[in-house]
Design an enzyme around this catalytic site. Structure first.
Site, PDB file in Angstrom:
ATOM      1  N   CYS A 174      -1.037  -0.576 -18.154  1.00 40.07           N
ATOM      2  CA  CYS A 174       0.037  -0.075 -16.157  1.00 40.07           C
ATOM      3  C   CYS A 174       0.940  -1.205 -17.029  1.00 40.07           C
ATOM      4  O   CYS A 174       2.147  -0.833 -16.801  1.00 40.07           O
ATOM      5  CB  CYS A 174      -0.549  -0.743 -16.018  1.00 40.07           C
ATOM      6  SG  CYS A 174      -1.280   0.672 -14.738  1.00 40.07           S
ATOM      7  N   GLY A 178      -2.696   7.842  -3.259  1.00 34.99           N
ATOM      8  CA  GLY A 178      -3.613   8.225  -4.882  1.00 34.99           C
ATOM      9  C   GLY A 178      -4.376   7.002  -5.394  1.00 34.99           C
ATOM     10  O   GLY A 178      -4.865   7.434  -6.254  1.00 34.99           O
ATOM     11  N   GLY A 210       1.343  -1.173  -0.078  1.00 34.60           N
ATOM     12  CA  GLY A 210      -0.050   0.183  -0.669  1.00 34.60           C
ATOM     13  C   GLY A 210       0.541   1.163  -0.210  1.00 34.60           C
ATOM     14  O   GLY A 210       0.632   2.166   0.497  1.00 34.60           O
ATOM     15  N   ASN A 269       4.843   3.184 -16.230  1.00 35.55           N
ATOM     16  CA  ASN A 269       5.512   4.356 -16.191  1.00 35.55           C
ATOM     17  C   ASN A 269       7.049   4.033 -16.330  1.00 35.55           C
ATOM     18  O   ASN A 269       7.825   4.734 -15.982  1.00 35.55           O
ATOM     19  CB  ASN A 269       5.327   4.057 -14.354  1.00 35.55           C
ATOM     20  CG  ASN A 269       4.140   4.549 -14.595  1.00 35.55           C
ATOM     21  OD1 ASN A 269       3.511   3.082 -13.556  1.00 35.55           O
ATOM     22  ND2 ASN A 269       3.411   5.221 -14.679  1.00 35.55           N
ATOM     23  N   GLU A 271       6.255  10.461 -14.652  1.00 36.38           N
ATOM     24  CA  GLU A 271       5.783   9.554 -14.858  1.00 36.38           C
ATOM     25  C   GLU A 271       5.983   8.705 -16.229  1.00 36.38           C
ATOM     26  O   GLU A 271       4.981   7.672 -16.119  1.00 36.38           O
ATOM     27  CB  GLU A 271       4.324   9.160 -14.265  1.00 36.38           C
ATOM     28  CG  GLU A 271       4.409   9.891 -12.835  1.00 36.38           C
ATOM     29  CD  GLU A 271       4.711   9.008 -11.300  1.00 36.38           C
ATOM     30  OE1 GLU A 271       4.495   7.555 -11.398  1.00 36.38           O
ATOM     31  OE2 GLU A 271       4.954   9.460 -10.479  1.00 36.38           O
ATOM     32  N   HIS A 324       9.322   4.319  -3.546  1.00 43.94           N
ATOM     33  CA  HIS A 324       9.163   3.398  -4.603  1.00 43.94           C
ATOM     34  C   HIS A 324       9.492   3.558  -5.234  1.00 43.94           C
ATOM     35  O   HIS A 324      10.046   1.773  -5.694  1.00 43.94           O
ATOM     36  CB  HIS A 324       8.320   2.521  -3.520  1.00 43.94           C
ATOM     37  CG  HIS A 324       6.542   2.279  -4.382  1.00 43.94           C
ATOM     38  ND1 HIS A 324       5.960   2.875  -3.783  1.00 43.94           N
ATOM     39  CD2 HIS A 324       6.175   1.850  -4.658  1.00 43.94           C
ATOM     40  CE1 HIS A 324       5.201   3.452  -4.303  1.00 43.94           C
ATOM     41  NE2 HIS A 324       4.864   2.095  -5.139  1.00 43.94           N
ATOM     42  N   ARG A 370       1.511  13.863 -10.321  1.00 37.40           N
ATOM     43  CA  ARG A 370       2.279  12.609 -10.327  1.00 37.40           C
ATOM     44  C   ARG A 370       3.462  13.283 -11.539  1.00 37.40           C
ATOM     45  O   ARG A 370       4.943  13.124 -11.370  1.00 37.40           O
ATOM     46  CB  ARG A 370       2.219  11.472 -10.249  1.00 37.40           C
ATOM     47  CG  ARG A 370       1.460  10.728  -9.317  1.00 37.40           C
ATOM     48  CD  ARG A 370       1.796   9.653  -9.140  1.00 37.40           C
ATOM     49  NE  ARG A 370       0.677   8.814  -7.662  1.00 37.40           N
ATOM     50  CZ  ARG A 370       1.070   7.882  -7.614  1.00 37.40           C
ATOM     51  NH1 ARG A 370       1.728   6.567  -8.069  1.00 37.40           N
ATOM     52  NH2 ARG A 370       0.188   7.409  -6.869  1.00 37.40           N
ATOM     53  N   HIS A 427      -2.783   8.101 -12.857  1.00 37.44           N
ATOM     54  CA  HIS A 427      -2.678   8.995 -14.261  1.00 37.44           C
ATOM     55  C   HIS A 427      -3.391   8.878 -14.971  1.00 37.44           C
ATOM     56  O   HIS A 427      -4.457   8.440 -14.926  1.00 37.44           O
ATOM     57  CB  HIS A 427      -1.660   7.860 -14.424  1.00 37.44           C
ATOM     58  CG  HIS A 427      -0.251   7.361 -13.248  1.00 37.44           C
ATOM     59  ND1 HIS A 427      -0.141   6.110 -13.113  1.00 37.44           N
ATOM     60  CD2 HIS A 427       0.783   8.026 -12.979  1.00 37.44           C
ATOM     61  CE1 HIS A 427       1.141   5.919 -12.258  1.00 37.44           C
ATOM     62  NE2 HIS A 427       1.654   7.433 -12.604  1.00 37.44           N
ATOM     63  N   ALA A 457      -6.928   1.398  -5.122  1.00 34.59           N
ATOM     64  CA  ALA A 457      -6.864  -0.168  -5.497  1.00 34.59           C
ATOM     65  C   ALA A 457      -5.705  -0.350  -4.137  1.00 34.59           C
ATOM     66  O   ALA A 457      -5.893  -1.537  -3.472  1.00 34.59           O
ATOM     67  CB  ALA A 457      -6.500  -0.507  -6.682  1.00 34.59           C
TER      68      ALA A 457
END
Length: 426
Positions: free
Chosen positions: A357, A34, A30, A110, A172, A137, A204, A240, A37
Site C-alpha cells: 500500500c 470494508g 475508521g 492508490n 483506486e 476521505h 471500489r 483491493h 483493520a
C-alpha cells in the site's frame, strides 16, 4: 508498440518504488468501509511520528537493496476546502469531521495507475491519478496528488500525467493493477482487476474505470487483461486486489480465492503472457481471513540486482504460525521467490495498509524524475530530522478538529516542504 524509441532509452529504464511519507495528521478514524483493520482500530490513539519513521526505515531498506527509491509527500491537511464544503459546525458526525484530516494519501498504491513507456502507443510513461470516489476521505485526494505528480514527473518528453477518470466510475489506482514482463524495461502485459457491484462492501474498482485508464494510456488491447476479483474476497475484507495478490515480472503471487474464476484468470493472462509463473497459496495453508489479517499479499515483490526475488511482508506475517510456515516452505522450495523479508509498518497496518500500500511502482529512467523526489541517505536523514522535530507523537480521537493540532500539522508539513525545497506544493 511504442514509437521512436532508441536502445539507450530502454536500457535506462528501471523500476522505482515511490513510497508515501506518512503525514502529521495520521489518525485512526475508521473511515474506510470494508477495511477490517481500519474498522477494528477505530478510535485508537495514533502515533504519527512513529508511523512516519517506520515508513522512512522501510524506504532506506529498499534503497539499500535496489539502489534507487522515490517518495511522495503528505497532502495538505486538514483540507480547508473540504471542511468548508461540509459546513462543519460541531454538530456533524465524527466521520465527517475527521475526513478533511485523513492522511490516507500515504498509501501511494492508490495514488495512480502507471503504464511504463514500453507499453504505450506514444512511448511515454502515463500516470492517471485515482479518483477514489467510493470514500469521502479519499475522494479529496486526486487533484493534490496530480499536482505533485506533475512536479515529480514534469518532464513532458517522458511522462504524461492525466486527470482522474470521470467520477461515474470508481478508480483506486495501482492497488488493482499489475504488470507482467520479462524485464521492467521491456514491453509488458498490464493486468486490471475490478470488482462486481452490489455486494456487502463496495467494490471500489469499476471495470469501466480500468478500461478507460487503459485506453487513455494508449495500451494495445492485446497487452491488457481485465479480470474480476472474487466477490467473496471483497466481502471478507480484501477491499483491493493487492490484499490477495501481487505481480512482479513473470510471477503472480496469489491466494487461491483471489479471483472470481481462478483458473480462468490464469488462462486469460497466459493467453497474452505465456511465460506466467503462478505461485498460488492454497486456502488449506493460509485461510482468506489470515491472509487479510496478516497482509501476506499486500507485500512488495521485488527483483534484486542479481535477478532473485524477495517478498517484503509485514512483521505480522512472521507472527502468524500458518503464514510463516508457508513462507518457510516457499523459501525452501525451488520457486521464484527465494527470500521473505519482514518489515515493521505496524502503524500503517493498523489502518489497513501493508508494504504494498505504501508504494507506487514507476518504471522510468531515474534521470527523468525531479531529483527532489528521489531518496538518498542524506535526504533520508533530513526527512527523519524533520519528523522527529515536527510530527505529533500521538493523536487521540478527541484531538481531531482541534485548532491547535491543525496549526501544528500545517506547520510540520511546511517544514518538510522547506527541507526538500518543495515549497511550491504548500
Amino acid at each position: 508498440m511504442a514509437q521512436n524509441r532508441t536502445l539507450s532509452d530502454t536500457t535506462a529504464l528501471t523500476e522505482i518504488n515511490f513510497d508515501g511519507l506518512v503525514g502529521p495528521s495520521h489518525n485512526y478514524a475508521g473511515l474506510s468501509l470494508g477495511n477490517i483493520a481500519s474498522a477494528s482500530h477505530k478510535g485508537d490513539p495514533s502515533y504519527p511520528r512513529a508511523a512516519a519513521l517506520q515508513g522512512v526505515a522501510k524506504m532506506r531498506r529498499s534503497f539499500t537493496a535496489l539502489g534507487v527509491q522515490g517518495f511522495l509527500l503528505p497532502l495538505p491537511r486538514p483540507n480547508g476546502a473540504l471542511q468548508d464544503a461540509l459546513h462543519l459546525d460541531g454538530s456533524e458526525a465524527a466521520a465527517l469531521r475527521a475526513a478533511p484530516w485523513s492522511a490516507s494519501s500515504m498509501w501511494t498504491a492508490n495514488a495512480a495507475t502507471v503504464s511504463p513507456a514500453p507499453d504505450t502507443a506514444d512511448g511515454k510513461c502515463h500516470l492517471t491519478p485515482a479518483n477514489l470516489i467510493t470514500m469521502l476521505h479519499r475522494a479529496q485526494e486526486w487533484e493534490d496528488t496530480k499536482a505533485q505528480l506533475e512536479v515529480a514527473f514534469g518532464d513532458k518528453h517522458h511522462f504524461t500525467v492525466h486527470d482522474a477518470v470521470p467520477s461515474t466510475f470508481g478508480d483506486e489506482g495501482a492497488a488493482n493493477h499489475g504488470r507482467f514482463c520479462e524485464s521492467h524495461g521491456g514491453e509488458g502485459v498490464e493486468l486490471f482487476v475490478y470488482g462486481s457491484l452490489g455486494g456487502k462492501f463496495p467494490a471500489r474498482q469499476h471495470e469501466q474505470a480500468s478500461r478507460l485508464v487503459a485506453r487513455g494510456h494508449g495500451l494495445a488491447p492485446d497487452k491488457c487483461v481485465f479480470i474480476e476479483q472474487n466477490p467473496a474476497a471483497i466481502e471478507a475484507g480484501a477491499f483491493h486486489n493487492d490484499v490477495v495478490s501481487v505481480v512482479n515480472q513473470r510471477v503472480l503471487f496469489t491466494h487461491q480465492e483471489a479471483f472470481a474464476d481462478q483458473q480462468g484468470a490464469y488462462d486469460a493472462i497466459r493467453a497474452k503472457f505465456p511465460a506466467l509463473q503462478v505461485v498460488e497459496v492454497p486456502s488449506s495453508a493460509v485461510t482468506m481471513a489470515e491472509a487479510i489479517r496478516t497482509y501476506l499479499f499486500n507485500a512488495q515483490l521485488i527483483t534484486l540486482p542479481d535477478g532473485t526475488m524477495n517478498l517484503i511482508v509485514p512483521e505480522e506475517c512472521r507472527e502468524s504460525p500458518s503464514v510463516w510456515a508457508y513462507c518457510e516452505e516457499m523459501m525452501a522450495s525451488n520457486g521464484p521467490i527465494r527470500k521473505v523479508v519482514p518489515v515493521d509498518v505496524r502503524q500503517s497496518m493498523a489502518n489497513g495498509g501493508g508494504p504494498a500500500c505504501l508504494r507506487l511502482r514507476v518504471v522510468c529512467d531515474p534521470a527523468t524524475v525531479d531529483p527532489r523526489f528521489l531518496l538518498d541517505e542524506a535526504k533520508a536523514d533530513r526527512i527523519e530530522k524533520v519528523i522527529v522535530a515536527a510530527w505529533p507523537e500521538q493523536i487521540d480521537p478527541s484531538d481531531i478538529g482541534s485548532k491547535v493540532l491543525a496549526k501544528d500539522v500545517i506547520a510540520a508539513r511546511f517544514t518538510l516542504l522547506e527541507a526538500l525545497e518543495l515549497q511550491s506544493l504548500a
